[in-house]
Design a protein around this motif. Structure first.
Motif, PDB file in Angstrom:
ATOM      1  N   PHE A  67      27.503  22.241  26.091  1.00  0.00           N
ATOM      2  CA  PHE A  67      27.224  23.004  27.310  1.00  0.00           C
ATOM      3  C   PHE A  67      27.849  24.396  27.257  1.00  0.00           C
ATOM      4  CE2 PHE A  67      27.623  23.927  31.927  1.00  0.00           C
ATOM      5  CZ  PHE A  67      26.310  23.698  32.310  1.00  0.00           C
ATOM      6  N   GLY A  68      28.862  24.563  26.404  1.00  0.00           N
ATOM      7  CA  GLY A  68      29.522  25.845  26.267  1.00  0.00           C
ATOM      8  C   GLY A  68      30.873  25.866  26.963  1.00  0.00           C
ATOM      9  N   PRO A  69      31.645  26.947  26.789  1.00  0.00           N
ATOM     10  CA  PRO A  69      32.999  27.037  27.340  1.00  0.00           C
ATOM     11  C   PRO A  69      33.097  26.876  28.847  1.00  0.00           C
ATOM     12  CG  PRO A  69      32.641  28.744  25.703  1.00  0.00           C
ATOM     13  CD  PRO A  69      31.316  28.103  25.947  1.00  0.00           C
ATOM     14  N   GLU A  70      32.002  27.029  29.562  1.00  0.00           N
ATOM     15  CA  GLU A  70      32.045  26.848  31.014  1.00  0.00           C
ATOM     16  C   GLU A  70      32.397  25.418  31.402  1.00  0.00           C
ATOM     17  OE1 GLU A  70      29.070  30.172  32.915  1.00  0.00           O
ATOM     18  OE2 GLU A  70      28.162  28.416  31.968  1.00  0.00           O
ATOM     19  N   ALA A  71      32.185  24.467  30.479  1.00  0.00           N
ATOM     20  CA  ALA A  71      32.542  23.080  30.753  1.00  0.00           C
ATOM     21  C   ALA A  71      33.938  22.744  30.251  1.00  0.00           C
ATOM     22  CB  ALA A  71      31.524  22.137  30.122  1.00  0.00           C
ATOM     23  N   SER A  72      34.679  23.770  29.863  1.00  0.00           N
ATOM     24  CA  SER A  72      36.056  23.567  29.421  1.00  0.00           C
ATOM     25  C   SER A  72      36.988  23.483  30.624  1.00  0.00           C
ATOM     26  CB  SER A  72      36.491  24.729  28.522  1.00  0.00           C
ATOM     27  OG  SER A  72      37.885  24.725  28.325  1.00  0.00           O
ATOM     28  N   VAL A  73      38.003  22.648  30.521  1.00  0.00           N
ATOM     29  CA  VAL A  73      39.013  22.558  31.579  1.00  0.00           C
ATOM     30  C   VAL A  73      39.696  23.908  31.763  1.00  0.00           C
ATOM     31  CG1 VAL A  73      41.205  21.487  32.234  1.00  0.00           C
ATOM     32  CG2 VAL A  73      39.383  20.084  31.254  1.00  0.00           C
ATOM     33  N   VAL A  74      39.834  24.653  30.676  1.00  0.00           N
ATOM     34  CA  VAL A  74      40.464  25.982  30.748  1.00  0.00           C
ATOM     35  C   VAL A  74      39.672  26.895  31.682  1.00  0.00           C
ATOM     36  CG1 VAL A  74      41.199  28.000  29.427  1.00  0.00           C
ATOM     37  CG2 VAL A  74      41.358  25.724  28.410  1.00  0.00           C
ATOM     38  N   ALA A  75      38.346  26.893  31.560  1.00  0.00           N
ATOM     39  CA  ALA A  75      37.498  27.725  32.406  1.00  0.00           C
ATOM     40  C   ALA A  75      37.566  27.294  33.864  1.00  0.00           C
ATOM     41  CB  ALA A  75      36.052  27.675  31.917  1.00  0.00           C
ATOM     42  N   VAL A  76      37.595  25.985  34.094  1.00  0.00           N
ATOM     43  CA  VAL A  76      37.678  25.472  35.466  1.00  0.00           C
ATOM     44  C   VAL A  76      38.986  25.916  36.115  1.00  0.00           C
ATOM     45  CG1 VAL A  76      37.782  23.403  36.895  1.00  0.00           C
ATOM     46  CG2 VAL A  76      36.184  23.514  34.978  1.00  0.00           C
ATOM     47  N   LEU A  77      40.082  25.817  35.390  1.00  0.00           N
ATOM     48  CA  LEU A  77      41.381  26.225  35.933  1.00  0.00           C
ATOM     49  C   LEU A  77      41.408  27.723  36.228  1.00  0.00           C
ATOM     50  CD1 LEU A  77      43.807  24.135  33.681  1.00  0.00           C
ATOM     51  CD2 LEU A  77      43.226  23.726  36.086  1.00  0.00           C
ATOM     52  N   ALA A  78      40.813  28.519  35.333  1.00  0.00           N
ATOM     53  CA  ALA A  78      40.774  29.967  35.547  1.00  0.00           C
ATOM     54  C   ALA A  78      39.940  30.314  36.777  1.00  0.00           C
ATOM     55  CB  ALA A  78      40.199  30.659  34.313  1.00  0.00           C
ATOM     56  N   GLY A  79      38.787  29.661  36.908  1.00  0.00           N
ATOM     57  CA  GLY A  79      37.935  29.920  38.063  1.00  0.00           C
ATOM     58  C   GLY A  79      38.576  29.485  39.359  1.00  0.00           C
ATOM     59  N   ALA A  80      39.243  28.326  39.342  1.00  0.00           N
ATOM     60  CA  ALA A  80      39.909  27.829  40.545  1.00  0.00           C
ATOM     61  C   ALA A  80      41.048  28.754  40.963  1.00  0.00           C
ATOM     62  CB  ALA A  80      40.438  26.416  40.301  1.00  0.00           C
ATOM     63  N   ALA A  81      41.786  29.279  39.983  1.00  0.00           N
ATOM     64  CA  ALA A  81      42.886  30.200  40.292  1.00  0.00           C
ATOM     65  C   ALA A  81      42.356  31.490  40.910  1.00  0.00           C
ATOM     66  CB  ALA A  81      43.677  30.508  39.030  1.00  0.00           C
ATOM     67  N   ALA A  82      41.269  32.023  40.346  1.00  0.00           N
ATOM     68  CA  ALA A  82      40.673  33.242  40.897  1.00  0.00           C
ATOM     69  C   ALA A  82      40.137  32.992  42.304  1.00  0.00           C
ATOM     70  CB  ALA A  82      39.554  33.740  39.989  1.00  0.00           C
ATOM     71  N   ALA A  83      39.509  31.832  42.517  1.00  0.00           N
ATOM     72  CA  ALA A  83      38.989  31.489  43.844  1.00  0.00           C
ATOM     73  C   ALA A  83      40.114  31.430  44.864  1.00  0.00           C
ATOM     74  CB  ALA A  83      38.253  30.152  43.784  1.00  0.00           C
ATOM     75  N   ALA A  84      41.252  30.860  44.473  1.00  0.00           N
ATOM     76  CA  ALA A  84      42.392  30.767  45.383  1.00  0.00           C
ATOM     77  C   ALA A  84      42.882  32.156  45.789  1.00  0.00           C
ATOM     78  CB  ALA A  84      43.517  29.973  44.726  1.00  0.00           C
ATOM     79  N   VAL A  85      42.899  33.078  44.828  1.00  0.00           N
ATOM     80  CA  VAL A  85      43.319  34.451  45.132  1.00  0.00           C
ATOM     81  C   VAL A  85      42.354  35.104  46.114  1.00  0.00           C
ATOM     82  CG1 VAL A  85      43.640  36.762  44.160  1.00  0.00           C
ATOM     83  CG2 VAL A  85      44.540  34.768  42.945  1.00  0.00           C
ATOM     84  N   PHE A  86      41.051  34.961  45.861  1.00  0.00           N
ATOM     85  CA  PHE A  86      40.054  35.573  46.740  1.00  0.00           C
ATOM     86  C   PHE A  86      40.088  34.960  48.141  1.00  0.00           C
ATOM     87  CE2 PHE A  86      37.584  36.570  42.691  1.00  0.00           C
ATOM     88  CZ  PHE A  86      37.917  37.916  42.726  1.00  0.00           C
ATOM     89  N   LEU A  87      40.267  33.650  48.226  1.00  0.00           N
ATOM     90  CA  LEU A  87      40.312  32.998  49.535  1.00  0.00           C
ATOM     91  C   LEU A  87      41.553  33.412  50.312  1.00  0.00           C
ATOM     92  CD1 LEU A  87      38.982  29.450  48.611  1.00  0.00           C
ATOM     93  CD2 LEU A  87      37.843  31.162  50.045  1.00  0.00           C
ATOM     94  N   ARG A  88      42.640  33.608  49.607  1.00  0.00           N
ATOM     95  CA  ARG A  88      43.860  34.098  50.269  1.00  0.00           C
ATOM     96  C   ARG A  88      43.634  35.501  50.832  1.00  0.00           C
ATOM     97  NH1 ARG A  88      49.182  33.007  50.743  1.00  0.00           N
ATOM     98  NH2 ARG A  88      50.637  34.777  50.848  1.00  0.00           N
ATOM     99  N   LEU A  89      42.969  36.337  50.044  1.00  0.00           N
ATOM    100  CA  LEU A  89      42.641  37.680  50.515  1.00  0.00           C
ATOM    101  C   LEU A  89      41.724  37.627  51.734  1.00  0.00           C
ATOM    102  CD1 LEU A  89      42.007  39.664  47.199  1.00  0.00           C
ATOM    103  CD2 LEU A  89      43.844  40.057  48.858  1.00  0.00           C
ATOM    104  N   ALA A  90      40.728  36.739  51.683  1.00  0.00           N
ATOM    105  CA  ALA A  90      39.816  36.597  52.813  1.00  0.00           C
ATOM    106  C   ALA A  90      40.567  36.185  54.076  1.00  0.00           C
ATOM    107  CB  ALA A  90      38.728  35.578  52.482  1.00  0.00           C
ATOM    108  N   HIS A  91      41.503  35.266  53.920  1.00  0.00           N
ATOM    109  CA  HIS A  91      42.303  34.822  55.059  1.00  0.00           C
ATOM    110  C   HIS A  91      43.173  35.959  55.590  1.00  0.00           C
ATOM    111  CE1 HIS A  91      44.643  32.165  57.632  1.00  0.00           C
ATOM    112  NE2 HIS A  91      45.742  32.671  57.086  1.00  0.00           N
ATOM    113  N   GLN A  92      43.813  36.685  54.707  1.00  0.00           N
ATOM    114  CA  GLN A  92      44.679  37.793  55.122  1.00  0.00           C
ATOM    115  C   GLN A  92      43.890  38.891  55.827  1.00  0.00           C
ATOM    116  OE1 GLN A  92      46.495  38.868  51.382  1.00  0.00           O
ATOM    117  NE2 GLN A  92      48.230  37.459  51.668  1.00  0.00           N
ATOM    118  N   ARG A  93      42.665  39.091  55.426  1.00  0.00           N
ATOM    119  CA  ARG A  93      41.830  40.136  56.013  1.00  0.00           C
ATOM    120  C   ARG A  93      41.057  39.658  57.235  1.00  0.00           C
ATOM    121  NH1 ARG A  93      39.352  42.380  50.222  1.00  0.00           N
ATOM    122  NH2 ARG A  93      41.299  43.332  49.491  1.00  0.00           N
TER     123      ARG A  93
END
Length: 273
Positions: A231-257
């Protein structure tokens, strides 16, 4: 009704663009030119149908914020995948076997632009935004992320885990990026940068699709949890963790704003239909 009109308009442009690339033979010039044209036409179609169905300016794709939002998204999306593939390589799941093709990379840029623009307009510009108006940010985030992941079940080499991975690292992250900025330029840039880095630079599969060779001839190997398998690197646990971390940052920004939208009451939703 407006949801269907908006989805139909943008999806129609995306389908026409894909058919045009196929009819042109799939050469790198056709892929580049028609891919970029598809993205531009989809943006124009989105602006037109939003004005027609909602009687408002489509501020989420205003040109005034395009350079900054798109540029930041391209930079962050590319950097994220560089970090992901670098971590996979350090753990033995990716190696470079030689140089690829500059023209192949150019063609893949067109593919990345077409898919990045049209998918963001459909999923974040239409679905996420319209559902959020009625059900709030969290319901819309969960629903559209799950749908985005499920859509990839029809891809080659798809699996339930691959769909879950896409739902988290793309569906949640890209919706969170839109929620934080209330602009589609950042998620569009993130999507294009991530996809082009996968195929156009590092030569790996994108969501199961064995694309043309990019700048590098890259090969993944080892446990599926590390490399993502066919399926490619998108199905890697590494990619999932990176995406989840970025999502958490964006959601925190959304909440702060103050950009997290609460669910509307049934009475209010009914009164304004």
């Amino acid at each position: 009704m407006r949801l269907l009109k908006q989805l139909g308009t943008v999806a129609g442009v995306a389908l026409a663009g894909n058919l045009a690339v196929g009819a042109a033979g799939g050469g790198w010039v056709a892929s580049l030119v028609l891919g970029i044209a598809t993205g531009l036409l989809a943006l124009l179609a989105y602006r037109w149908v939003v004005r027609r169905t909602e009687r408002r300016r489509p501020v989420e794709v205003e040109l005034a914020g395009a350079r900054a939002g798109l540029g930041a998204g391209l930079l962050v999306g590319t950097a994220m995948f560089v970090g992901v593939i670098g971590a996979i390589a350090l753990l033995g799941g990716y190696r470079v076997e030689g140089w690829g093709s500059l023209t192949g990379a150019a063609g893949l840029l067109g593919v990345a632009v077409a898919s990045g623009v049209t998918e963001e307009l459909l999923f974040r510009g239409v679905l996420f935004r319209v559902i959020e108006e009625r059900a709030g940010t969290w319901v819309s985030l969960g629903f559209t992320a799950a749908l985005f992941g499920a859509m990839h079940l029809v891809n080659p080499h798809a699996s339930l885990w691959g769909a879950i991975a896409i739902a988290v690292e793309a569906g949640v992250m890209l919706a969170a990026a839109y929620a934080a900025t209330r602009s589609l330029w950042l998620p569009i840039g993130l999507h294009i940068g991530w996809n082009f880095a996968q195929s156009g630079i590092f030569g790996t599969e994108v969501s199961g699709a064995d694309t043309a060779m990019g700048l590098l001839h890259g090969v993944t190997s080892g446990p599926v949890a590390l490399s993502g398998g066919a399926f490619g690197p998108e199905a890697s646990v590494v990619a999932v963790l990176a995406g989840a971390a970025a999502a958490a940052v964006f959601l925190r920004l959304a909440h702060q704003r103050g950009r997290i939208v609460a669910r509307r009451s049934r009475a209010l939703a009914t009164a304004t239909v």
